[in-house]
Design a protein around this motif. Sequence first.
Motif, short mmCIF file in Angstrom:
data_model
loop_
_atom_site.label_atom_id
_atom_site.label_comp_id
_atom_site.label_asym_id
_atom_site.label_seq_id
_atom_site.Cartn_x
_atom_site.Cartn_y
_atom_site.Cartn_z
N GLU A 43 0.73 -1.21 0.08
CA GLU A 43 -0.30 0.05 0.02
C GLU A 43 0.64 1.26 0.01
O GLU A 43 1.85 1.31 0.61
CB GLU A 43 -1.06 -0.16 1.00
CG GLU A 43 -1.61 -1.11 1.48
CD GLU A 43 -2.97 -1.07 0.49
OE1 GLU A 43 -3.11 -0.39 -0.37
OE2 GLU A 43 -3.74 -2.16 0.56
N ARG A 76 2.95 2.12 -3.77
CA ARG A 76 2.49 0.62 -3.48
C ARG A 76 3.39 -0.14 -4.52
O ARG A 76 3.54 0.32 -5.75
CB ARG A 76 0.92 0.52 -3.27
CG ARG A 76 0.34 0.63 -4.96
CD ARG A 76 -1.10 0.49 -4.58
NE ARG A 76 -2.06 0.70 -5.97
CZ ARG A 76 -2.29 -0.27 -6.55
NH1 ARG A 76 -2.20 -1.60 -5.97
NH2 ARG A 76 -2.66 0.02 -7.69
N GLN A 101 -6.38 1.02 -0.77
CA GLN A 101 -6.66 0.96 -2.00
C GLN A 101 -8.20 1.36 -1.66
O GLN A 101 -8.94 2.13 -2.47
CB GLN A 101 -6.71 -0.23 -2.99
CG GLN A 101 -5.36 -0.37 -3.32
CD GLN A 101 -4.86 0.72 -4.15
OE1 GLN A 101 -5.21 0.77 -5.38
NE2 GLN A 101 -4.21 1.77 -3.55
N ARG A 105 -10.17 4.60 -3.09
CA ARG A 105 -11.22 4.61 -4.25
C ARG A 105 -12.38 5.41 -3.55
O ARG A 105 -13.19 6.08 -4.22
CB ARG A 105 -11.56 3.17 -4.52
CG ARG A 105 -10.77 2.09 -5.18
CD ARG A 105 -11.33 1.03 -5.51
NE ARG A 105 -10.45 0.28 -6.30
CZ ARG A 105 -9.38 -0.63 -6.09
NH1 ARG A 105 -9.66 -1.14 -4.72
NH2 ARG A 105 -8.80 -1.48 -6.62
N PHE A 180 -5.53 2.96 -9.92
CA PHE A 180 -5.85 1.58 -9.30
C PHE A 180 -5.42 0.45 -10.24
O PHE A 180 -5.91 -0.55 -9.86
CB PHE A 180 -7.11 1.57 -8.94
CG PHE A 180 -7.64 2.86 -7.93
CD1 PHE A 180 -7.14 2.89 -6.74
CD2 PHE A 180 -8.66 3.96 -8.73
CE1 PHE A 180 -7.52 3.88 -5.92
CE2 PHE A 180 -8.88 4.93 -7.51
CZ PHE A 180 -8.49 4.91 -6.52
#
Length: 284
Positions: A43, A76, A101, A105, A180
């Motif tokens: 991360e 990450r 994440q 998001r 992402f």
Amino acid sequence: MKFTLPLFEIVTNLNDMAESERPKIGYSCYFTRSREGEQFVPEHVFSYQISGRLTMTDDNHHTNIFNEGDFRFIRRNNLVKYIKEPPAGGEFKSVSVYLDQQSLRDFSIREGIEGSSVRSTASVIKLKPNTLFKSYMDSLQPYRQDDVVISDALQQLKVNEAILLLLQADPSLADVLFDFSEPGKIDLEGFMEKNFHFNVQMKRFAYLSGRSLATFKRDFEKVFNTTPGHWLQERRLKEAYYLIREKGRSASDIYLDLGFEDLSHFSFAFKNKYGLTPSKVMTH
């Protein structure tokens, strides 16, 4: 869910935790001698060096040194090596906020922010000094009390605050924070030549090369005509021989950098392959 965050909890390896189990705020503190190691970073991490010195080297062989008062951002899905050094007579202390994440998001949807697919080349970024960063890290002090129960909601507020601060200090970080995408399938030979010196689990090599573990092993044997484990040892020993024979490096100086866990195992494997101990190779 609630949990107690122990005083200066040492959080150095999140590799095998499910995302829901990973702490959002972590502390590292100890008095002893320097520590060396390496890890896969799952991360994004926003960190502050409270005391001592941290040296980090990424998979592109870029090295950053962080001293007391320095801030850093670690991307990450990267491999890093580190050396943690407490100051003379003092403690090594750092605090890190993990930007998972799901949090990113949710933030992206709520704020209507999208990142681009352009990836930064730097895995570890030294952030410019910022009074807001310092105030934020100071605000985490109450979270270090071992008798305080910190709810998920409170931790989430601090993660969201960290995201806002990073974007205000450097808006270009949006392209990193809100990317992402997962690693795509890449050239295996080039990837392994770049990363063979990292001593991480095979599943991490597979993931970073854009493959499942089974596909990684199958593709590996097609490219190298041997197993990953055998190739890694042979490649590390070949590099060791070069460094010892041509560069005059000692075994104790290089074995960790080449992915061996201890000196005795390295020395045994080296002699088994070359018929000489590392010290004998130096004198030839």
